[in-house]
Design a protein around this motif. Structure first.
Motif, PDB file in Angstrom:
ATOM      1  N   UNK A  47       0.709  -1.044   0.127  1.00  0.00           N
ATOM      2  CA  UNK A  47      -0.092  -0.127   0.149  1.00  0.00           C
ATOM      3  C   UNK A  47       0.691   1.403  -0.005  1.00  0.00           C
ATOM      4  N   UNK A  48       0.503   2.400  -0.704  1.00  0.00           N
ATOM      5  CA  UNK A  48       1.257   3.404  -0.823  1.00  0.00           C
ATOM      6  C   UNK A  48       2.422   3.517  -1.955  1.00  0.00           C
ATOM      7  N   UNK A  49       2.758   2.238  -2.489  1.00  0.00           N
ATOM      8  CA  UNK A  49       3.967   2.235  -3.345  1.00  0.00           C
ATOM      9  C   UNK A  49       3.403   1.981  -4.705  1.00  0.00           C
ATOM     10  N   UNK A  50       4.281   2.366  -5.741  1.00  0.00           N
ATOM     11  CA  UNK A  50       3.956   2.165  -6.885  1.00  0.00           C
ATOM     12  C   UNK A  50       4.091   0.968  -7.535  1.00  0.00           C
ATOM     13  N   UNK A  51       3.256   0.444  -8.600  1.00  0.00           N
ATOM     14  CA  UNK A  51       3.588  -0.996  -9.121  1.00  0.00           C
ATOM     15  C   UNK A  51       3.573  -0.813 -10.539  1.00  0.00           C
ATOM     16  N   UNK A  52       4.479  -1.694 -11.122  1.00  0.00           N
ATOM     17  CA  UNK A  52       4.933  -1.648 -12.669  1.00  0.00           C
ATOM     18  C   UNK A  52       4.430  -3.144 -13.297  1.00  0.00           C
ATOM     19  N   UNK A  60      -3.752 -20.694  -6.586  1.00  0.00           N
ATOM     20  CA  UNK A  60      -3.518 -20.033  -5.306  1.00  0.00           C
ATOM     21  C   UNK A  60      -4.707 -18.902  -4.959  1.00  0.00           C
ATOM     22  N   UNK A  61      -4.161 -18.149  -3.898  1.00  0.00           N
ATOM     23  CA  UNK A  61      -5.149 -17.288  -3.311  1.00  0.00           C
ATOM     24  C   UNK A  61      -4.269 -16.122  -2.723  1.00  0.00           C
ATOM     25  N   UNK A  62      -4.869 -14.695  -2.905  1.00  0.00           N
ATOM     26  CA  UNK A  62      -4.028 -13.534  -2.379  1.00  0.00           C
ATOM     27  C   UNK A  62      -5.303 -12.550  -1.648  1.00  0.00           C
ATOM     28  N   UNK A  63      -4.756 -11.950  -0.608  1.00  0.00           N
ATOM     29  CA  UNK A  63      -5.874 -11.353   0.054  1.00  0.00           C
ATOM     30  C   UNK A  63      -5.210  -9.737  -0.203  1.00  0.00           C
ATOM     31  N   UNK A  64      -6.385  -8.846  -0.375  1.00  0.00           N
ATOM     32  CA  UNK A  64      -6.109  -7.461  -0.554  1.00  0.00           C
ATOM     33  C   UNK A  64      -6.622  -6.781   0.690  1.00  0.00           C
ATOM     34  N   UNK A  65      -5.656  -5.929   1.204  1.00  0.00           N
ATOM     35  CA  UNK A  65      -5.839  -5.378   2.540  1.00  0.00           C
ATOM     36  C   UNK A  65      -5.306  -3.888   2.587  1.00  0.00           C
ATOM     37  N   UNK A  66      -5.725  -3.093   3.505  1.00  0.00           N
ATOM     38  CA  UNK A  66      -5.333  -1.731   3.613  1.00  0.00           C
ATOM     39  C   UNK A  66      -5.168  -1.486   5.048  1.00  0.00           C
ATOM     40  N   UNK A  67      -4.257  -0.448   5.473  1.00  0.00           N
ATOM     41  CA  UNK A  67      -4.316  -0.013   6.824  1.00  0.00           C
ATOM     42  C   UNK A  67      -5.150   1.140   7.128  1.00  0.00           C
ATOM     43  N   UNK A  68      -5.974   1.275   8.238  1.00  0.00           N
ATOM     44  CA  UNK A  68      -6.709   2.534   8.553  1.00  0.00           C
ATOM     45  C   UNK A  68      -6.615   2.448  10.013  1.00  0.00           C
TER      46      UNK A  68
END
Length: 570
Positions: A47-52, A60-68
């Motif tokens: 989170x907060x970083x750029x992605x290219x 498989x499986x991934x989680x999408x999370x954010x910090x609040x």
């Protein structure tokens, strides 16, 4: 594990982003994909970083999370066939969420440069991507509370703007006429023209604003569990028609010539209990492709789970070591049990004063149409206005006559003008009459819970009559709109046959939608009951197979010990 080229191509063809691309175009994408294998708990994007890079989940499986506020919040869980990173690659901004693996995961990655090149080269891929990004941004903005924790929104859209344009034509014309009236009033001698035109312009602006809100409150949604049509008329009607992906029978698209030119149309999702129309939706072909993709995916997952459940039951019956039971897929997740709901007095006095349909805790509540309310409060309303007019007239008269006063003080006592006081006191019973009639209307409700239907008629400060029937006992339903007013304003009756008894939801708004609500709840209840029966049948078959397995060795030995002569005789 190396994913061969033909496997990559077959994988891409199942994903709606690559729908309508030619075989050559899909092959070009497949050749540029790079494989990445990550263990459980590995951070992929921060989170907060750029992605290219753009990622496709092959396994498989991934989680999408954010910090609040220092706490981690899960936004979604993506599985095989899903993708992520498309917004970071196209928008080039910092990511609003982090991505990490929940289990060992195989990803297929595409670099930013290759991704951008494909967007430029393949117009259909660009359109599909635009729809995906728009849906995810809108879903992130709205954040519906009724979604389950593992439910992911894949498609979310409003009706096409052409419908809003059609709705605003008449308000705009009337507003233009009112504006010309204001100009005429400013230049002319008659002030009433100016006053009427200003009032008319205000009304048309309010009407246009309401039309815009009405258009903006209708949404079409596709998740990994269901398809949903949200329809809302502010303060009056709130409807959510939905169908689990497992109940879908077919998906079709209907477009007109204008719709094909402007890229809008109707997506018709047919289910066991009827259909859910996505009317005037933008990009109807792509929307239908998304529904089909997740419908077929849910069927594949259900088949795999049935096989795994049978294997698990056999292991238990044979006394073998138990393996961890696979989690129930999102498309077959069970809703939390809820209890019957009755609107409280506080809710009646606040946001639910005139609402005809609302849902709380899994229970849908309907009131009768506003025409029924107008019929009940008609006479008290007229009489209240008559007395209010008389009170105002008396106040004007008191202000004009010098020797009369509203309040006088005589010998230390406050005296209110007798006629004014009499009119005021005479108005009070009619106010109580109006409140009684309103409460009588608001307490006459119909409810559909996950287990039963209820017809509740509660008299204010009096008796309550309650009729109910289990959903599983419903034989048939019928919706009728009777008379010209019923057709014009879309209200009528829904008849529910339960054995020898018939319940009626009378004078409800949009009776066809009410009928669909009942049928959907009945299908869901029966599906839950069937699931219980399937488990019992699976256990029975497991017992049979286990008993055969335990005795097969004994049967073989008995056959081997038979003499050759006995075998020949047989």
């Amino acid at each position: 594990m190396t994913v061969e080229s033909d496997q990559r191509i077959a994988f891409l063809k199942k994903i709606h982003l690559f729908r309508s691309l030619t075989d050559e175009q899909i092959t070009a994408v497949a050749d540029k994909l790079e494989e990445e294998t990550h263990p459980a708990g590995k951070a992929i994007l921060a989170e907060g970083k750029s992605s290219d890079r753009f990622f496709l989940i092959y396994r498989g499986k991934v989680r999408i999370t954010r910090t609040r506020k220092g706490k981690e919040e899960q936004l979604a869980a993506f599985v095989a066939g899903d993708y992520f990173g498309e917004m970071g690659v196209t928008l080039r901004g910092p990511r609003y969420a982090s991505v990490s693996t929940e289990e060992e995961t195989l990803l297929l990655a595409l670099s930013r440069q290759d991704f951008v090149n494909f967007v430029k080269q393949f117009p259909k891929f660009k359109t599909n991507l635009k729809i995906a990004i728009s849906s995810r941004r809108l879903a992130h903005k709205l954040r519906y509370k009724w979604l389950s924790p593992d439910e992911v929104v894949y498609f979310l859209a409003r009706k096409h703007p052409v419908l809003l344009f059609q709705a605003l034509i008449l308000p705009v014309i009337l507003g233009a006429i009112a504006f010309l009236g204001i100009l005429a009033g400013l230049l002319g001698p008659n002030p009433w023209v100016l006053v009427i035109s200003i009032v008319g312009l205000g009304i048309t602006i309010g009407w246009a604003y309401w039309k815009g809100l009405d258009w903006g409150n209708d949404y079409y949604i596709v998740t990994n569990q269901r398809v949903v049509w949200l329809e809302k008329v502010i303060g009056i009607y709130d409807s959510r028609q939905e169908a689990p992906l497992s109940t879908i029978l077919s998906v079709g698209v209907q477009t007109s010539m204008t719709g094909r030119m402007l890229d809008y149309g109707d997506v018709i999702v047919r289910t066991f209990v009827g259909r859910i129309p996505f009317g005037y939706v933008s990009h109807p072909q792509q929307a239908a492709a998304i529904v089909e993709e997740y419908w077929h995916r849910s069927r594949e997952v259900s088949r795999r789970e049935d096989v795994e459940a049978m294997k698990q039951a056999l292991r238990v019956k044979l006394g073998l070591e138990k393996v961890s039971e696979p989690a129930l897929s999102e498309s077959r997740a069970k809703p939390k049990p809820v209890s019957a709901y009755r609107p409280s007095i506080l809710m009646i006095l606040s946001r639910d004063i005139f609402r005809l349909r609302f849902e709380e805790g899994g229970t849908i509540t309907y009131r009768k149409h506003l025409f029924v309310l107008l019929e009940q409060v008609g006479w008290p309303t007229i009489l209240i206005f008559v007395f209010i007019g008389a009170i105002i007239a008396r106040l004007v008269n008191l202000a004009q006559v010098e020797h009369l006063a509203l309040i006088t003080i005589t010998q230390g006592h406050v005296v209110i003008e007798p006629l004014f006081l009499a009119l005021l006191i005479a108005t009070v019973p009619f106010i109580f009459w109006w409140v009684y009639q309103y409460l009588d209307w608001s307490n006459d409700i119909f409810q559909v819970t996950p287990d039963q239907i209820l017809d509740i008629d509660r008299k204010p400060f009096g008796t309550e009559q309650r009729r109910s029937a289990p959903l599983e006992n419903i034989l048939s339903t019928k919706a009728d709109r009777v008379g010209l007013l019923g057709v014009m304003f879309n209200f009528g009756n829904v008849y529910i046959s339960v054995g020898s008894m018939e319940l009626a939801f009378e004078d409800v708004y949009n009776p066809v939608a009410v009928q669909l609500d009942i049928d959907q709840r009945r299908i869901a209840h029966n599906a839950k009951k069937k699931e219980t029966e399937d488990i019992a049948e699976r256990d029975f078959l497991a017992d049979v197979f286990a008993e055969y397995h335990r005795n097969s060795e004994e049967f073989r030995r008995e056959e081997e010990t038979r003499s050759p002569g006995e075998n020949e005789v047989q």
